[in-house]
Motif scaffolding. Structure first.
Motif, mmCIF file in Angstrom:
data_model
loop_
_atom_site.group_PDB
_atom_site.id
_atom_site.type_symbol
_atom_site.label_atom_id
_atom_site.label_comp_id
_atom_site.label_asym_id
_atom_site.label_seq_id
_atom_site.Cartn_x
_atom_site.Cartn_y
_atom_site.Cartn_z
ATOM 1 N N PHE A 77 43.683 35.071 35.865
ATOM 2 C CA PHE A 77 42.269 34.887 36.180
ATOM 3 C C PHE A 77 41.473 36.131 35.806
ATOM 4 O O PHE A 77 41.988 37.231 35.855
ATOM 5 C CB PHE A 77 42.084 34.606 37.682
ATOM 6 C CG PHE A 77 42.750 33.335 38.104
ATOM 7 C CD1 PHE A 77 42.140 32.119 37.869
ATOM 8 C CD2 PHE A 77 43.999 33.352 38.703
ATOM 9 C CE1 PHE A 77 42.756 30.937 38.233
ATOM 10 C CE2 PHE A 77 44.630 32.181 39.069
ATOM 11 C CZ PHE A 77 44.003 30.965 38.834
ATOM 12 N N ASP A 78 40.225 35.903 35.450
ATOM 13 C CA ASP A 78 39.287 36.978 35.173
ATOM 14 C C ASP A 78 38.143 36.841 36.172
ATOM 15 O O ASP A 78 37.333 35.907 36.077
ATOM 16 C CB ASP A 78 38.763 36.860 33.739
ATOM 17 C CG ASP A 78 37.828 37.994 33.356
ATOM 18 O OD1 ASP A 78 37.126 38.540 34.252
ATOM 19 O OD2 ASP A 78 37.783 38.331 32.168
ATOM 20 N N ASP A 79 38.102 37.745 37.150
ATOM 21 C CA ASP A 79 37.071 37.689 38.188
ATOM 22 C C ASP A 79 35.668 37.854 37.613
ATOM 23 O O ASP A 79 34.713 37.257 38.118
ATOM 24 C CB ASP A 79 37.302 38.769 39.251
ATOM 25 C CG ASP A 79 38.487 38.480 40.138
ATOM 26 O OD1 ASP A 79 38.863 37.297 40.262
ATOM 27 O OD2 ASP A 79 39.045 39.433 40.714
ATOM 28 N N ALA A 80 35.538 38.658 36.574
ATOM 29 C CA ALA A 80 34.211 38.960 36.037
ATOM 30 C C ALA A 80 33.510 37.714 35.495
ATOM 31 O O ALA A 80 32.335 37.496 35.760
ATOM 32 C CB ALA A 80 34.309 40.028 34.949
ATOM 33 N N ASP A 81 34.224 36.912 34.711
ATOM 34 C CA ASP A 81 33.562 35.721 34.167
ATOM 35 C C ASP A 81 34.015 34.421 34.839
ATOM 36 O O ASP A 81 33.673 33.338 34.393
ATOM 37 C CB ASP A 81 33.703 35.638 32.642
ATOM 38 C CG ASP A 81 35.122 35.358 32.175
ATOM 39 O OD1 ASP A 81 36.010 35.107 32.999
ATOM 40 O OD2 ASP A 81 35.326 35.364 30.944
ATOM 41 N N ARG A 82 34.801 34.550 35.917
ATOM 42 C CA ARG A 82 35.249 33.395 36.711
ATOM 43 C C ARG A 82 35.971 32.373 35.847
ATOM 44 O O ARG A 82 35.703 31.175 35.892
ATOM 45 C CB ARG A 82 34.072 32.774 37.438
ATOM 46 C CG ARG A 82 33.432 33.745 38.415
ATOM 47 C CD ARG A 82 32.224 33.177 39.063
ATOM 48 N NE ARG A 82 32.620 32.019 39.860
ATOM 49 C CZ ARG A 82 32.014 31.614 40.952
ATOM 50 N NH1 ARG A 82 30.963 32.286 41.395
ATOM 51 N NH2 ARG A 82 32.415 30.568 41.602
ATOM 52 N N SER A 83 36.915 32.886 35.056
ATOM 53 C CA SER A 83 37.696 32.019 34.182
ATOM 54 C C SER A 83 39.175 32.248 34.441
ATOM 55 O O SER A 83 39.564 33.230 35.073
ATOM 56 C CB SER A 83 37.369 32.307 32.712
ATOM 57 O OG SER A 83 37.802 33.618 32.372
ATOM 58 N N GLY A 84 39.987 31.352 33.941
ATOM 59 C CA GLY A 84 41.427 31.526 34.066
ATOM 60 C C GLY A 84 42.167 30.228 33.825
ATOM 61 O O GLY A 84 41.591 29.218 33.422
ATOM 62 N N TRP A 85 43.459 30.280 34.073
ATOM 63 C CA TRP A 85 44.305 29.109 33.920
ATOM 64 C C TRP A 85 45.442 29.188 34.927
ATOM 65 O O TRP A 85 45.743 30.253 35.474
ATOM 66 C CB TRP A 85 44.851 28.994 32.498
ATOM 67 C CG TRP A 85 45.525 30.246 32.003
ATOM 68 C CD1 TRP A 85 44.977 31.196 31.192
ATOM 69 C CD2 TRP A 85 46.853 30.699 32.307
ATOM 70 N NE1 TRP A 85 45.878 32.215 30.984
ATOM 71 C CE2 TRP A 85 47.038 31.926 31.652
ATOM 72 C CE3 TRP A 85 47.891 30.191 33.064
ATOM 73 C CZ2 TRP A 85 48.228 32.649 31.731
ATOM 74 C CZ3 TRP A 85 49.083 30.918 33.147
ATOM 75 C CH2 TRP A 85 49.241 32.127 32.482
ATOM 76 N N SER A 86 46.070 28.060 35.159
ATOM 77 C CA SER A 86 47.215 27.980 36.066
ATOM 78 C C SER A 86 48.144 26.886 35.557
ATOM 79 O O SER A 86 47.682 25.824 35.136
ATOM 80 C CB SER A 86 46.732 27.646 37.479
ATOM 81 O OG SER A 86 47.825 27.497 38.357
#
Length: 153
Positions: A77-86
């Motif tokens: 996850f990337d807190d700065a741009d509120r993106s990620g995957w799981s």
């Protein structure tokens, strides 16, 4: 299902994308029930095809995966741009022993997974998945979350 609006979009990953991501990482979390409690433990891992291989020691929480229904999960996850995957898989854990076929023992050892934890880790656990799924959240225009929890499994 949530109707709250946000600035991100959620999409399901394909099975192929899930396995590609799993093959590109080396640390995940195994979930196993011990004494009626679900426990989630970080482990390093490797793949043998579409089987996850971890090493542990007898008597550890991870050793309870032998013969048990388990989950295995990785994420970023990337807190700065509120993106990620799981990526999440559900399956069955089984230890490898000297009674197994030489080919299975060789393939398991050939994964090269080396425990990060100190001490002897002679127990090899293979997690054979019954399901694998994943999702990705990306920044985007305001949109509704339409997938709900069904997108996971």
């Amino acid at each position: 299902m949530s109707t709250e609006r946000n600035s991100s979009e959620i999409s399901a990953l394909t099975r192929a994308e899930c396995w590609q991501i799993l093959s590109s990482r080396s640390v995940g979390r195994i979930g196993v029930v011990v004494q009626q409690y679900p426990l989630i433990i970080p482990v390093n891992y490797a793949l043998d095809g579409e089987t996850v291989v971890v090493r542990t020691a007898p008597g550890t929480v991870v050793a309870h995966a032998d013969g048990a229904a388990v989950t295995f999960q990785i994420d970023q996850f990337d807190d700065a741009d509120r993106s990620g995957w799981s990526v999440l898989l559900r399956g069955h854990g089984r230890s490898v022993s000297i009674e197994d076929a030489d080919d299975l023992i060789s393939r398991t050892r050939a994964t090269g997974v080396a425990p990060w934890a100190p001490g002897e880790r002679p127990l090899w656990i293979r997690i054979t998945p019954s399901d694998v799924s994943g999702r990705r959240i990306t920044p985007g225009a305001d949109s509704e979350w339409r997938l709900g929890t069904a997108a996971y499994m």
